[in-house]
Design an enzyme around this catalytic site. Sequence first.
Site, PDB file in Angstrom:
ATOM      1  N   TYR A 170      22.903 -14.312   9.878  1.00 12.28           N
ATOM      2  CA  TYR A 170      21.510 -14.359   9.461  1.00 12.28           C
ATOM      3  C   TYR A 170      21.323 -13.728   8.087  1.00 12.28           C
ATOM      4  O   TYR A 170      20.699 -14.318   7.193  1.00 12.28           O
ATOM      5  CB  TYR A 170      20.636 -13.643  10.494  1.00 12.28           C
ATOM      6  CG  TYR A 170      19.158 -13.704  10.211  1.00 12.28           C
ATOM      7  CD1 TYR A 170      18.509 -14.919  10.033  1.00 12.28           C
ATOM      8  CD2 TYR A 170      18.400 -12.537  10.156  1.00 12.28           C
ATOM      9  CE1 TYR A 170      17.144 -14.973   9.789  1.00 12.28           C
ATOM     10  CE2 TYR A 170      17.040 -12.584   9.922  1.00 12.28           C
ATOM     11  CZ  TYR A 170      16.414 -13.796   9.740  1.00 12.28           C
ATOM     12  OH  TYR A 170      15.071 -13.843   9.496  1.00 12.28           O
ATOM     13  N   GLY A 171      21.881 -12.539   7.882  1.00  9.54           N
ATOM     14  CA  GLY A 171      21.765 -11.882   6.581  1.00  9.54           C
ATOM     15  C   GLY A 171      22.340 -12.712   5.454  1.00  9.54           C
ATOM     16  O   GLY A 171      21.662 -12.964   4.449  1.00  9.54           O
TER      17      GLY A 171
END
Length: 277
Positions: A170-171
């Site tokens: 996600y990051g």
Amino acid sequence: MKTATLEGKVAIVTGGGRGLGHAMTLGLARAGASVVVSAARQSDEVRAVADAINAELGARRVLALQADVTQEADCRRLVDEAIAAFGGLHILVNNAGRGMKFVSPTFLTEPTRFWEVDADTWRTIVDTNVNGPFLMARAAVPHLLRQGWGRVINITMNHETMRRAGFSPYGPSKAALESETVIWAQDLAGTGVTVNGLLPGGATDTGMIPDGVPDAVRSQLLRPEVMVEPLLWLASDASAATTGARLNAARWDAALPAEQAAAAALENAGWANGAAR
């Protein structure tokens, strides 16, 4: 502070069935815009959003469509149907995304190390969060260029979260979206089409927060409505001089005039290299 008026404007909000997307769709419609709102799977959710907003406003302001932003044909169809239904397209909000809950429902308390993430899950998150905004912008921008006016708004997150341990992919996907934002803004410089990022500015009470979070913790989360005022400013004529930047919604002070509130909320992207204006 006077709310921006978007009468006559047409917007697409991807991933608008809940959370940030729902709040932003409602905010745009209340400001006068017509909105096409999409979801990849939960078509009943976006239909319910559209029906509720249309009933509130007493007009057909919102059209709900099922579309997967990872599919090029679906992205083209969203643009075509927005133009067919409402006569144009001016604003694209790239909100559809997959978060860490897709990796593990206990990601907040039991981080998954990157080599433990299923490869197909990694690909799916990156495909939605990175390729999806590209495919949507690729479908929308030619129309925006022809009319010499447009707003592309990519929904991003805190830089700290992009670097948080256990937050792959996600990051990294949001870091890639931030790079896309800066590069696209430079590609579109001088055309009347701007590209900016908008982030809540902290953990927000959306569907990306797993079930079972204690009420005491959940009560401290930002509300999705925090996005509305800065979104309306970014979508308006008032933001014409701002591109390649990001606005932190949590820093937006609605008591200030819009120009001052925007200045306080404005952040350069981490590697903007002067792209923000």
